[in-house]
Design a protein around this motif. Structure first.
Motif, mmCIF file in Angstrom:
data_model
loop_
_atom_site.group_PDB
_atom_site.id
_atom_site.type_symbol
_atom_site.label_atom_id
_atom_site.label_comp_id
_atom_site.label_asym_id
_atom_site.label_seq_id
_atom_site.Cartn_x
_atom_site.Cartn_y
_atom_site.Cartn_z
ATOM 1 N N SER A 1 0.852 -1.188 0.000
ATOM 2 C CA SER A 1 0.000 0.000 0.000
ATOM 3 C C SER A 1 0.879 1.225 0.000
ATOM 4 C CB SER A 1 -0.896 0.015 1.248
ATOM 5 O OG SER A 1 -0.099 0.179 2.418
ATOM 6 N N THR A 2 0.245 2.401 -0.142
ATOM 7 C CA THR A 2 0.999 3.653 -0.091
ATOM 8 C C THR A 2 1.708 3.798 1.252
ATOM 9 O OG1 THR A 2 -0.617 4.674 -1.548
ATOM 10 C CG2 THR A 2 0.831 6.154 -0.329
ATOM 11 N N ALA A 3 1.087 3.284 2.309
ATOM 12 C CA ALA A 3 1.685 3.385 3.642
ATOM 13 C C ALA A 3 2.982 2.593 3.727
ATOM 14 C CB ALA A 3 0.697 2.879 4.689
ATOM 15 N N GLY A 4 3.133 1.586 2.853
ATOM 16 C CA GLY A 4 4.350 0.786 2.886
ATOM 17 C C GLY A 4 5.472 1.362 2.070
ATOM 18 N N GLN A 5 5.215 2.446 1.335
ATOM 19 C CA GLN A 5 6.220 3.055 0.472
ATOM 20 C C GLN A 5 7.203 3.893 1.299
ATOM 21 O OE1 GLN A 5 6.741 3.251 -3.154
ATOM 22 N NE2 GLN A 5 8.611 4.188 -2.383
ATOM 23 N N PRO A 6 8.481 3.567 1.261
ATOM 24 C CA PRO A 6 9.458 4.396 1.974
ATOM 25 C C PRO A 6 9.783 5.647 1.182
ATOM 26 C CG PRO A 6 10.582 2.633 0.813
ATOM 27 C CD PRO A 6 9.106 2.404 0.615
ATOM 28 N N LEU A 7 10.343 6.633 1.857
ATOM 29 C CA LEU A 7 10.931 7.771 1.155
ATOM 30 C C LEU A 7 12.130 7.263 0.360
ATOM 31 C CD1 LEU A 7 11.656 11.330 2.426
ATOM 32 C CD2 LEU A 7 13.553 9.978 1.534
ATOM 33 N N VAL A 8 12.187 7.586 -0.910
ATOM 34 C CA VAL A 8 13.313 7.177 -1.753
ATOM 35 C C VAL A 8 13.795 8.414 -2.501
ATOM 36 C CG1 VAL A 8 14.149 5.633 -3.555
ATOM 37 C CG2 VAL A 8 12.308 4.880 -2.037
ATOM 38 N N LEU A 9 14.887 8.974 -2.032
ATOM 39 C CA LEU A 9 15.441 10.188 -2.625
ATOM 40 C C LEU A 9 16.689 9.835 -3.425
ATOM 41 C CD1 LEU A 9 15.798 13.709 -1.106
ATOM 42 C CD2 LEU A 9 17.823 12.619 -2.075
ATOM 43 N N GLY A 10 16.714 10.247 -4.666
ATOM 44 C CA GLY A 10 17.895 10.032 -5.499
ATOM 45 C C GLY A 10 18.453 11.354 -5.971
ATOM 46 N N TRP A 11 19.737 11.553 -5.753
ATOM 47 C CA TRP A 11 20.392 12.765 -6.265
ATOM 48 C C TRP A 11 20.742 12.558 -7.727
ATOM 49 C CZ3 TRP A 11 22.001 11.515 -1.113
ATOM 50 C CH2 TRP A 11 21.710 12.496 -0.146
ATOM 51 N N LEU A 12 20.325 13.483 -8.567
ATOM 52 C CA LEU A 12 20.686 13.470 -9.982
ATOM 53 C C LEU A 12 21.680 14.602 -10.228
ATOM 54 C CD1 LEU A 12 20.398 12.518 -12.899
ATOM 55 C CD2 LEU A 12 18.408 14.029 -13.125
ATOM 56 N N PRO A 13 22.978 14.300 -10.266
ATOM 57 C CA PRO A 13 23.971 15.353 -10.511
ATOM 58 C C PRO A 13 23.900 15.826 -11.961
ATOM 59 C CG PRO A 13 25.040 13.202 -10.389
ATOM 60 C CD PRO A 13 23.599 12.977 -10.055
ATOM 61 N N TYR A 14 24.170 17.096 -12.166
ATOM 62 C CA TYR A 14 23.986 17.654 -13.509
ATOM 63 C C TYR A 14 24.874 16.961 -14.537
ATOM 64 C CZ TYR A 14 28.359 20.301 -13.076
ATOM 65 O OH TYR A 14 29.683 20.648 -12.928
ATOM 66 N N TRP A 15 26.021 16.414 -14.107
ATOM 67 C CA TRP A 15 26.892 15.767 -15.084
ATOM 68 C C TRP A 15 26.393 14.382 -15.512
ATOM 69 C CZ3 TRP A 15 28.415 17.125 -10.134
ATOM 70 C CH2 TRP A 15 28.613 16.094 -9.228
#
Length: 537
Positions: free
Chosen positions: A69-83
């Protein structure tokens, strides 16, 4: 004749010197002095790199989700460097936050080098991210302690920078700001909290409660400059940069060791999570995420012994994708104490140990975040995995709500640490199960004990952190008083000043460093020397 000869010689030497200076540009070493992640070096290495075309960005085919469910979704942050823009396959089906890296804050509070963010070339990607339910945020970068002192110590300057960041982020389709301040002075501890409080309040006023403010925070806060509790209260998330426990300026070893051990010392992901729980409080761990590396470190070494003895040479930073490719040729070995794979290459002129991650090690380290109740995970950096799904499959394995089928376990090369002449078996490292019976691991024993590459203090010493700062979420416009100090904390950071500055971009193979002299200058020099020899004859 002597005067002419000396003049020509001076000209030749000058031309050679200028040619060398052009080939090896001087780096801003102040930026690297107190860095606690690979991000500042990567920024410096790539700040003059050409911008890639965003039309080349690919959107990955969605993976079968295992979140119930949506409640089971963790925060997933990915850095996209400009290069890496233009050379990335985005898993918008797995990300919750896409952080463009980034815009630099300079002296006077100026925002510079915004690149794709403000020139319109990210508009399509931002729109696609929004359609997929992914928030897009702008990473605010400051790696200069003098600039931090200037902008944080003044309430007027804080407001100026906050206003500029919010305008830039929101005007171009962003939902917020990810803050990456490395080398934060201890004297700016409370000021930084006030800055985050004001940033969040300003974003909320502009776009509502859906706004996002996260902070890239250190694995080890050597100075005690980050008030974890106050910052976690003020921000939406603290994203621990859980890497570079072994870094380019130290001996070889795991970049992100899972647990304390006799071999590698106490500093590890488990120690870091414990530290955040201690100083932020267990009730705020749901606002802390653990970022993991999609890169490795390759050290020149004497032999394959672990812990390794570093040899002369440059440390490189292969990408996650590069590591998986090389491991197919040289074979993964596995370090049990740190739960980290590595491979050894015996070369004709140098030997190397490369410590990286694979799907199984990432899964285990993400399980730590899951089991401790953290908000989720992060990745430095998107694009370093190329087209591989392994990191995203590891995320699903770790955060699974439905038990997945057991993956097949391929054969793994036996550890030949003391038999370097043995040709390692070629294996398929796509999925490795470190608990499998046929996996040869290196046990943690006293004979191989060594401390981690970072300096350590006795476990019974005075704790470096002092989090008695204000967590009042009302923006402070006074900003006159510095935070309380803990002067018993050791302030020696000399261990960081010997970090060599790479002249090649990280996570790219095939580059080289150094300088080359001008052929014209060499011709002049040889002519002068020949004329001098004839005259003496």
């Amino acid at each position: 004749m002597k005067k002419i000869t000396m003049t020509a010689l001076s000209v030749a030497v000058t031309v050679i010197f200028l040619g060398a200076a052009k080939a090896a540009p001087v780096k801003d070493t102040r930026v690297l002095e107190n860095a606690f992640s690979p991000l500042p070096a990567a920024w410096l290495d790539n700040r003059d790199a050409p911008q890639l075309n965003t039309d080349l960005i690919k959107i990955a085919k969605p993976l079968p989700t295992r979140f119930s469910s949506t409640a089971g979704q963790p925060l997933v942050l990915g850095w996209l460097p400009y290069w890496k823009v233009g050379a990335v396959t985005l898993h918008l089906d797995q990300l919750t936050h896409l952080a463009y890296f980034g815009v630099k804050i300079e002296a006077g509070g100026a925002l510079v080098d915004s690149r794709h963010w403000t020139d319109g070339r990210l508009d399509q990607i931002i729109a696609q991210a929004h359609e997929a339910g992914v928030d897009v945020v702008l990473t605010a970068i400051c790696f200069d302690s003098e600039v931090m002192n200037e902008i944080l110590s003044s309430a007027v300057m804080r407001t100026k920078v906050v206003t500029a960041l919010v305008d830039m982020a929101v005007d171009h389709g962003g939902q917020g700001v990810n803050v990456d301040f490395e080398g934060l002075p201890l004297a700016r501890k409370q000021d930084f909290v006030d800055f985050i409080i004001e940033l969040k309040a300003t974003l909320n006023a502009r776009i509502g409660d859906r706004s996002h403010v996260s902070i890239a925070t250190p694995a080890v806060d050597w100075r005690g400059a980050f008030a974890y509790k106050a910052l976690a209260t003020a921000a939406d998330a603290l994203v621990i940069m859980g890497y570079d426990y072994h870094y380019s300026g130290g001996p070889p070893g795991p970049v992100a060791p899972l647990a304390p051990s006799t071999r590698w010392g106490k500093y590890s992901l488990e120690w870091t999570v414990d530290d955040y729980e201690k100083f932020a409080g267990s009730d705020l761990l749901h606002k802390v995420a653990l970022a993991l590396p999609l890169y490795g470190r390759s050290w020149p070494v004497v032999d394959s012994q672990v812990p390794g003895v570093r040899a002369e040479g440059t440390v490189s930073s292969p990408s996650f994708a590069d590591c998986q490719t090389k491991a197919k040729t040289y074979g993964w070995r596995f370090d049990e104490p740190s739960f980290t794979p590595w491979y050894y290459i015996a070369g004709a002129t140098k030997n190397t140990q490369t410590w990286c991650e694979h799907r199984a090690s990432l899964t285990k380290k993400m399980e730590l975040a899951h089991d401790r109740g953290l908000a989720g995970i992060g990745f430095w950096a998107l694009g370093y995995e190329a087209d591989l799904d392994d990191p995203w499959l590891a995320l699903q394995d770790a955060w699974r709500q439905v038990e997945p089928p057991e993956p097949d376990t391929p054969d793994v090369v036996e550890d030949a640490s003391q038999e370097d002449a043995i040709e390692p078996e070629v294996i398929d490292p796509e999925v490795l199960d470190p608990d499998a019976d046929d996996l040869q691991t290196v046990p943690d024993d006293q004979s191989g004990a060594s401390e981690t590459s970072k300096p350590t203090e006795d476990d019974t010493s005075v704790d470096p952190k002092n989090d008695t700062v204000s967590a009042d979420l009302t923006p402070d416009t006074n900003g006159d008083q510095p935070p309380p100090r803990n002067d018993s904390y050791p302030t020696d950071t000399s261990y960081q000043t010997d970090v060599p500055v790479r002249t090649c971009p990280p996570c790219n193979s095939g580059c080289s460093s150094g300088s080359s002299s001008s052929p014209i200058a060499l011709l002049i020099l040889f002519t002068v020397l020949a004329a001098t020899r004839r005259k003496r004859a």
